[in-house]
Scaffold this active site. Structure first.
Site, PDB file in Angstrom:
ATOM      1  CG  HIS A 164     -24.427  17.100  -6.014  1.00 23.50           C
ATOM      2  ND1 HIS A 164     -25.493  16.965  -6.721  1.00 23.50           N
ATOM      3  CD2 HIS A 164     -23.742  17.237  -6.077  1.00 23.50           C
ATOM      4  CE1 HIS A 164     -24.195  16.886  -7.073  1.00 23.50           C
ATOM      5  NE2 HIS A 164     -23.244  17.313  -6.747  1.00 23.50           N
ATOM      6  CB  ALA A 165     -22.888  23.064  -3.986  1.00 22.59           C
TER       7      ALA A 165
END
Length: 133
Positions: A49-50
């Site tokens: 994820h970011a």
């Protein structure tokens, strides 16, 4: 080299009793810590994820872990294999913890509390978000 992260040497004080390391606000930490969490007994890839805004200071107190960091165009690998080495992520980067040796224990200091709205959980969405940011 992609922007948005740096590897930092964490101070270490050593004597016959052992080692002590620390991170202080205004020195290694460029943000106020609002959340601390840790990973252990890691069995498979984590992260993936970011974050749009969240900043993190990450270190591995035991074992080693490999991070893949990606800015939407380039990928780089970073290995944390010592308690006096830290990874500071200050900009949106896709991150994955991909390789684990010797039962790693990872601690994350975060600039904010958990907020699902700050996460980008699809790599395609991350690339799109980076192209318009």
């Amino acid at each position: 080299m992609i922007e948005g992260y740096k590897i930092v040497q964490i101070p270490r004080i050593s004597d016959e009793r052992g080692n002590l390391s620390f991170a202080e606000l205004g020195q290694l930490l460029t943000f106020v810590v609002k959340r601390v969490y840790w990973l252990y007994d890691i069995k498979e890839i984590r992260g993936a994820h970011a974050h749009k805004e969240l900043q993190q200071f990450i270190f591995c107190t035991h074992g080693s872990v490999e991070f893949t960091l990606d800015d939407g165009q380039q990928r780089e690998s970073v290995i944390l294999d010592s308690p006096d080495k830290g990874l500071c992520i200050t900009k949106p980067l896709w991150r994955e913890l991909v390789s684990f040796q010797n039962d790693p224990q990872v601690i994350v200091l975060a600039s904010d509390v958990y907020d699902e709205q700050d996460y980008i959980r699809s790599y395609k969405e991350f690339q799109k978000w980076m192209s318009i940011s």
